[in-house]
Design an enzyme around this catalytic site. Structure first.
Site, PDB file in Angstrom:
ATOM      1  N   LYS A 120      -5.809   7.396  11.177  1.00 43.78           N
ATOM      2  CA  LYS A 120      -7.157   7.275  11.747  1.00 43.78           C
ATOM      3  C   LYS A 120      -6.998   7.240  13.267  1.00 43.78           C
ATOM      4  O   LYS A 120      -7.031   6.162  13.872  1.00 43.78           O
ATOM      5  CB  LYS A 120      -7.815   5.973  11.270  1.00 43.78           C
ATOM      6  CG  LYS A 120      -8.046   5.866   9.762  1.00 43.78           C
ATOM      7  CD  LYS A 120      -8.654   4.487   9.427  1.00 43.78           C
ATOM      8  CE  LYS A 120      -9.111   4.406   7.992  1.00 43.78           C
ATOM      9  NZ  LYS A 120      -9.669   3.059   7.658  1.00 43.78           N
ATOM     10  N   ARG A 178      -5.657   0.373  -6.604  1.00 49.30           N
ATOM     11  CA  ARG A 178      -4.366   0.931  -6.177  1.00 49.30           C
ATOM     12  C   ARG A 178      -3.865   2.008  -7.134  1.00 49.30           C
ATOM     13  O   ARG A 178      -3.134   2.905  -6.740  1.00 49.30           O
ATOM     14  CB  ARG A 178      -3.302  -0.171  -6.108  1.00 49.30           C
ATOM     15  CG  ARG A 178      -3.505  -1.182  -4.994  1.00 49.30           C
ATOM     16  CD  ARG A 178      -2.225  -2.003  -4.814  1.00 49.30           C
ATOM     17  NE  ARG A 178      -2.435  -3.229  -4.060  1.00 49.30           N
ATOM     18  CZ  ARG A 178      -2.419  -3.308  -2.728  1.00 49.30           C
ATOM     19  NH1 ARG A 178      -2.213  -2.229  -2.004  1.00 49.30           N
ATOM     20  NH2 ARG A 178      -2.608  -4.458  -2.126  1.00 49.30           N
ATOM     21  N   GLY A 234       0.767  -1.243   0.000  1.00 45.71           N
ATOM     22  CA  GLY A 234       0.000   0.000   0.000  1.00 45.71           C
ATOM     23  C   GLY A 234       0.798   1.293   0.000  1.00 45.71           C
ATOM     24  O   GLY A 234       0.357   2.299  -0.552  1.00 45.71           O
ATOM     25  N   ASP A 250      -5.773  -0.360  -1.451  1.00 50.09           N
ATOM     26  CA  ASP A 250      -6.644  -1.284  -2.175  1.00 50.09           C
ATOM     27  C   ASP A 250      -7.861  -1.712  -1.368  1.00 50.09           C
ATOM     28  O   ASP A 250      -7.903  -1.582  -0.149  1.00 50.09           O
ATOM     29  CB  ASP A 250      -5.862  -2.550  -2.543  1.00 50.09           C
ATOM     30  CG  ASP A 250      -5.675  -3.462  -1.323  1.00 50.09           C
ATOM     31  OD1 ASP A 250      -5.185  -2.965  -0.285  1.00 50.09           O
ATOM     32  OD2 ASP A 250      -6.040  -4.640  -1.398  1.00 50.09           O
ATOM     33  N   PHE A 254     -13.805   3.464   4.561  1.00 52.96           N
ATOM     34  CA  PHE A 254     -12.707   2.686   4.001  1.00 52.96           C
ATOM     35  C   PHE A 254     -12.226   3.429   2.773  1.00 52.96           C
ATOM     36  O   PHE A 254     -13.017   3.817   1.919  1.00 52.96           O
ATOM     37  CB  PHE A 254     -13.183   1.278   3.638  1.00 52.96           C
ATOM     38  CG  PHE A 254     -12.048   0.325   3.418  1.00 52.96           C
ATOM     39  CD1 PHE A 254     -11.467  -0.335   4.482  1.00 52.96           C
ATOM     40  CD2 PHE A 254     -11.555   0.110   2.134  1.00 52.96           C
ATOM     41  CE1 PHE A 254     -10.405  -1.211   4.281  1.00 52.96           C
ATOM     42  CE2 PHE A 254     -10.487  -0.765   1.932  1.00 52.96           C
ATOM     43  CZ  PHE A 254      -9.918  -1.425   3.001  1.00 52.96           C
ATOM     44  N   VAL A 255     -10.924   3.672   2.686  1.00 55.64           N
ATOM     45  CA  VAL A 255     -10.407   4.480   1.588  1.00 55.64           C
ATOM     46  C   VAL A 255      -9.555   3.646   0.638  1.00 55.64           C
ATOM     47  O   VAL A 255      -8.909   2.677   1.051  1.00 55.64           O
ATOM     48  CB  VAL A 255      -9.597   5.694   2.115  1.00 55.64           C
ATOM     49  CG1 VAL A 255     -10.516   6.653   2.858  1.00 55.64           C
ATOM     50  CG2 VAL A 255      -8.457   5.260   3.012  1.00 55.64           C
ATOM     51  N   GLU A 313       4.437   4.249   5.752  1.00 60.84           N
ATOM     52  CA  GLU A 313       3.287   3.346   5.745  1.00 60.84           C
ATOM     53  C   GLU A 313       2.062   4.066   5.184  1.00 60.84           C
ATOM     54  O   GLU A 313       1.981   5.302   5.224  1.00 60.84           O
ATOM     55  CB  GLU A 313       3.050   2.820   7.170  1.00 60.84           C
ATOM     56  CG  GLU A 313       1.836   1.945   7.395  1.00 60.84           C
ATOM     57  CD  GLU A 313       1.711   0.688   6.530  1.00 60.84           C
ATOM     58  OE1 GLU A 313       1.951   0.764   5.319  1.00 60.84           O
ATOM     59  OE2 GLU A 313       1.306  -0.353   7.080  1.00 60.84           O
ATOM     60  N   ASP A 314       1.133   3.286   4.648  1.00 59.52           N
ATOM     61  CA  ASP A 314      -0.060   3.896   4.056  1.00 59.52           C
ATOM     62  C   ASP A 314      -1.021   4.412   5.123  1.00 59.52           C
ATOM     63  O   ASP A 314      -1.357   5.585   5.145  1.00 59.52           O
ATOM     64  CB  ASP A 314      -0.754   2.933   3.072  1.00 59.52           C
ATOM     65  CG  ASP A 314      -1.081   1.566   3.674  1.00 59.52           C
ATOM     66  OD1 ASP A 314      -0.794   1.338   4.867  1.00 59.52           O
ATOM     67  OD2 ASP A 314      -1.616   0.712   2.937  1.00 59.52           O
ATOM     68  N   ASP A 347      -3.869   2.739  11.583  1.00 63.24           N
ATOM     69  CA  ASP A 347      -5.230   2.435  12.015  1.00 63.24           C
ATOM     70  C   ASP A 347      -5.183   2.050  13.499  1.00 63.24           C
ATOM     71  O   ASP A 347      -5.061   2.925  14.349  1.00 63.24           O
ATOM     72  CB  ASP A 347      -5.760   1.319  11.096  1.00 63.24           C
ATOM     73  CG  ASP A 347      -7.251   1.070  11.228  1.00 63.24           C
ATOM     74  OD1 ASP A 347      -7.971   1.959  11.674  1.00 63.24           O
ATOM     75  OD2 ASP A 347      -7.701  -0.039  10.876  1.00 63.24           O
TER      76      ASP A 347
HETATM   77  P1  IMP Z   1      -3.372  -1.470  11.742  1.00 66.34           P
HETATM   78  O1  IMP Z   1      -2.862  -0.082  12.044  1.00 66.34           O
HETATM   79  O2  IMP Z   1      -2.464  -2.560  12.195  1.00 66.34           O
HETATM   80  O3  IMP Z   1      -4.777  -1.661  12.263  1.00 66.34           O
HETATM   81  O4  IMP Z   1      -3.534  -1.722  10.186  1.00 66.34           O
HETATM   82  C1  IMP Z   1      -3.257  -0.795   9.233  1.00 66.34           C
HETATM   83  C2  IMP Z   1      -3.331  -1.506   7.898  1.00 66.34           C
HETATM   84  O5  IMP Z   1      -4.692  -1.816   7.581  1.00 66.34           O
HETATM   85  C3  IMP Z   1      -2.857  -0.581   6.807  1.00 66.34           C
HETATM   86  O6  IMP Z   1      -1.508  -0.824   6.515  1.00 66.34           O
HETATM   87  C4  IMP Z   1      -3.747  -0.929   5.642  1.00 66.34           C
HETATM   88  O7  IMP Z   1      -3.138  -1.917   4.852  1.00 66.34           O
HETATM   89  C5  IMP Z   1      -4.998  -1.502   6.245  1.00 66.34           C
HETATM   90  N1  IMP Z   1      -6.088  -0.509   6.213  1.00 66.34           N
HETATM   91  C6  IMP Z   1      -6.685   0.071   7.283  1.00 66.34           C
HETATM   92  N2  IMP Z   1      -7.650   0.918   6.901  1.00 66.34           N
HETATM   93  C7  IMP Z   1      -7.670   0.888   5.544  1.00 66.34           C
HETATM   94  C8  IMP Z   1      -8.448   1.592   4.546  1.00 66.34           C
HETATM   95  O8  IMP Z   1      -9.326   2.431   4.823  1.00 66.34           O
HETATM   96  N3  IMP Z   1      -8.157   1.297   3.245  1.00 66.34           N
HETATM   97  C9  IMP Z   1      -7.201   0.398   2.882  1.00 66.34           C
HETATM   98  N4  IMP Z   1      -6.446  -0.274   3.781  1.00 66.34           N
HETATM   99  C10 IMP Z   1      -6.686  -0.035   5.099  1.00 66.34           C
HETATM  100 MG    MG Z   2      -0.766  -2.096   4.648  1.00 65.44          MG
END
Ligand code: IMP
Ligand code: MG
Length: 180
Positions: free
Chosen positions: A130, A170, A44, A164, A157-158, A98-99, A102
């Protein structure tokens, strides 16, 4: 119910590119004269990382790692990391690209892995934050866009600009939300 793309982007191509240039200016200033390595998380973050890298006015190396989250099946949010760059990071200033930040579980696991390779410094740069979703405390040094919890109230969800939904979207130049 099928999910489809929002008609209007959440962030347009111009907004994204302007923000990337701003961040690149900050990073170029903050890391001037230092051995900087971008570590981009597959898949991502690759679009964001390559735009950011090309907008820098200082040299930087580029490495990748792959993180797979099993947060859905394990309440602990286990994350498995593949292909990490390892030894090449020692003594260098590492910026993890990182993308999405969350819950923070993915980045927390990646940071633990990278720390073991003794970088001179280790910071985080994310495209989207987020903040209200956080389970693990992570304080990113650079954030391109922070998602407003008010706007995000539903399950926003984006996709696009590297992000993706089941491997789709993507290649979009803007960031869109998925709607039912
Ligand atoms: P976390 O911070 O471990 O919960 O996970 C983050 C990962 O979840 C990111 O690297 C994304 O790959 C995926 N992710 C979370 N929200 C989204 C979204 O809105 N769109 C696409 N991928 C997301
Ligand atoms: Mg990711």
């Amino acid at each position: 119910m099928m999910k489809r793309l929002s008609n209007t982007p959440l962030f347009t191509e111009d907004e994204i590119q302007a923000r990337v240039r701003e961040l690149a200016r900050e990073i170029s200033r903050d890391y001037a004269g230092q051995r900087l390595v971008f570590v981009s998380v597959l898949k991502g973050a690759t679009v964001f990382a390559s735009d950011l890298l090309r907008a820098l006015t200082i040299p930087a190396e580029l490495e990748f790692l792959r993180a797979k989250s099993y947060a859905e099946t394990h309440s602990t949010g286990d994350v498995v990391i593949h292909h990490h760059p390892g030894d090449v990071l020692e003594g260098k200033h590492v910026l993890l690209i990182e993308d999405i930040l969350d819950t923070g579980q993915t980045i927390a696991a990646v940071l633990r892995t990278l720390e073991a390779h003794r970088p001179a410094s280790l910071e985080v740069c994310v495209l989207l934050d987020k903040p209200h979703r956080r389970k693990v405390e992570i304080v990113p040094r650079y954030v391109a866009f922070r998602l407003d919890p008010a706007v995000e109230a539903g399950k926003l969800f984006v996709v696009g600009y590297g992000l993706d939904y089941n491997e789709n979207h993507r290649g979009l130049r803007a960031i869109h939300t998925l709607v039912e």
